[in-house]
Scaffold this motif. Structure first.
Motif, short mmCIF file in Angstrom:
data_model
loop_
_atom_site.label_atom_id
_atom_site.label_comp_id
_atom_site.label_asym_id
_atom_site.label_seq_id
_atom_site.Cartn_x
_atom_site.Cartn_y
_atom_site.Cartn_z
N VAL A 128 0.85 -1.20 0.00
CA VAL A 128 0.00 0.00 0.00
C VAL A 128 0.88 1.25 0.00
N GLN A 129 2.01 1.22 0.69
CA GLN A 129 2.92 2.37 0.73
C GLN A 129 3.52 2.70 -0.64
N THR A 130 3.58 1.69 -1.52
CA THR A 130 4.15 1.93 -2.86
C THR A 130 3.15 2.60 -3.80
N LEU A 131 1.88 2.65 -3.42
CA LEU A 131 0.86 3.26 -4.28
C LEU A 131 1.07 4.78 -4.34
N PRO A 132 0.66 5.40 -5.45
CA PRO A 132 0.70 6.88 -5.51
C PRO A 132 -0.16 7.46 -4.38
N GLU A 133 0.19 8.66 -3.96
CA GLU A 133 -0.44 9.25 -2.78
C GLU A 133 -1.97 9.29 -2.85
N LYS A 134 -2.53 9.78 -3.93
CA LYS A 134 -3.98 9.91 -4.06
C LYS A 134 -4.63 8.51 -4.08
N CYS A 135 -4.01 7.60 -4.80
CA CYS A 135 -4.53 6.22 -4.89
C CYS A 135 -4.52 5.57 -3.50
N ARG A 136 -3.41 5.76 -2.77
CA ARG A 136 -3.28 5.21 -1.41
C ARG A 136 -4.35 5.79 -0.50
N THR A 162 -13.27 8.52 -10.80
CA THR A 162 -11.87 8.64 -10.37
C THR A 162 -11.63 7.76 -9.13
N VAL A 163 -12.59 7.78 -8.21
CA VAL A 163 -12.50 6.93 -7.02
C VAL A 163 -12.43 5.46 -7.45
N GLU A 164 -13.32 5.06 -8.37
CA GLU A 164 -13.34 3.67 -8.86
C GLU A 164 -12.01 3.31 -9.51
N ALA A 165 -11.46 4.23 -10.29
CA ALA A 165 -10.19 3.98 -10.97
C ALA A 165 -9.06 3.79 -9.96
N HIS A 166 -9.01 4.63 -8.92
CA HIS A 166 -7.97 4.50 -7.88
C HIS A 166 -8.10 3.16 -7.14
N ILE A 167 -9.33 2.78 -6.77
CA ILE A 167 -9.54 1.51 -6.06
C ILE A 167 -9.13 0.34 -6.95
N SER A 168 -9.52 0.38 -8.23
CA SER A 168 -9.15 -0.68 -9.17
C SER A 168 -7.64 -0.79 -9.29
N LYS A 169 -6.95 0.36 -9.40
CA LYS A 169 -5.49 0.36 -9.52
C LYS A 169 -4.85 -0.23 -8.25
N ALA A 170 -5.36 0.18 -7.10
CA ALA A 170 -4.81 -0.31 -5.82
C ALA A 170 -4.99 -1.82 -5.71
N ARG A 175 -2.95 -7.35 -5.85
CA ARG A 175 -3.02 -8.71 -6.39
C ARG A 175 -1.70 -9.12 -7.00
N THR A 176 -1.09 -8.23 -7.77
CA THR A 176 0.18 -8.54 -8.43
C THR A 176 1.29 -8.71 -7.40
N SER A 177 1.34 -7.83 -6.45
CA SER A 177 2.40 -7.85 -5.44
C SER A 177 2.28 -9.05 -4.50
N LEU A 178 1.07 -9.42 -4.18
CA LEU A 178 0.85 -10.47 -3.18
C LEU A 178 0.35 -11.78 -3.80
N HIS A 179 0.64 -12.01 -5.07
CA HIS A 179 0.14 -13.22 -5.74
C HIS A 179 0.66 -14.49 -5.07
N HIS A 180 1.86 -14.43 -4.46
CA HIS A 180 2.42 -15.61 -3.79
C HIS A 180 1.59 -16.03 -2.58
N LEU A 181 0.76 -15.14 -2.08
CA LEU A 181 -0.09 -15.48 -0.93
C LEU A 181 -1.41 -16.13 -1.35
N HIS A 182 -1.62 -16.24 -2.65
CA HIS A 182 -2.83 -16.87 -3.16
C HIS A 182 -3.01 -18.27 -2.58
#
Length: 187
Positions: A128-136, A162-170, A175-182
């Motif tokens: 979550v810390q790696t997300l852009p500020e507004k997205c985070r 815009t809210v939907e786009a930020h949530i989707s991006k986050a 999902r990509t970052s934590l795929h190993h936890l699947h």
């Protein structure tokens, strides 16, 4: 002749030779209460005391033909009770040890789950810390504060799209970052 007038060794001999139930009953009546008291003092349980005394008499009845007295019958039956009590106490101790191992295993599993959970939370926070500020900010308002997309849009003065786009991006980043936890979640 009355059975009460016989000594213990004579009664045992009658049981051994004739399977004499009256002789057995006489021995039982002579020793039951004494043995029960001794067993209770050692075991501190009426039920356990009764059980071991019953087992002593049952063994005498079953094994009468094989009993050979080295000393007196009183010595024999006292030793038999002692061994029954020791056997029961050893059984109890083994059960307690087994029970404490089970509790320890459960505690270890609980600790392991807690550590896995803490690791997951830490990895999630790092991502979550790696997300852009507004997205985070949008993601935290949505997931941590429980705000609806409409409430977030109004609070940040941005459109719902815009809210939907930020949530989707986050979520995509997570999902990509934590795929190993699947596999962790499937398990």
């Amino acid at each position: 002749m009355r059975k009460n007038s016989h000594n213990d060794e004579e009664l045992l001999e009658q049981i051994q030779l004739n399977r004499d139930a009256a002789a057995f009953t006489t021995l039982y009546e002579r020793y039951w209460e004494k043995l029960l008291t001794l067993a209770y003092i050692r075991l501190q349980s009426s039920a356990d005391a009764q059980e071991v005394v019953q087992e002593v008499f049952l063994d005498i009845w079953k094994r009468a033909g094989n009993i050979s007295l080295e000393y007196s019958f009183h010595t024999y039956i006292s030793a038999a009770l002692k061994y029954k009590i020791l056997t029961l106490l050893a059984k109890r101790k083994a059960e307690q040890a087994k029970s404490s191992l089970i509790v320890q295993d459960e505690a270890d599993a609980s600790t392991e789950q807690w550590l896995s959970y803490q690791q997951l939370r830490q990895e999630l926070e790092q991502t979550v810390q790696t997300l852009p500020e507004k997205c985070r900010l949008v993601f935290r308002l949505s997931r941590e504060k429980g705000m609806s997309e409409k409430q977030i849009a109004r609070t940040l003065n941005i459109s719902i799209k815009t809210v939907e786009a930020h949530i989707s991006k986050a979520l995509k980043t997570l999902r990509t970052s934590l795929h190993h936890l699947h596999t962790f979640f499937l398990w």
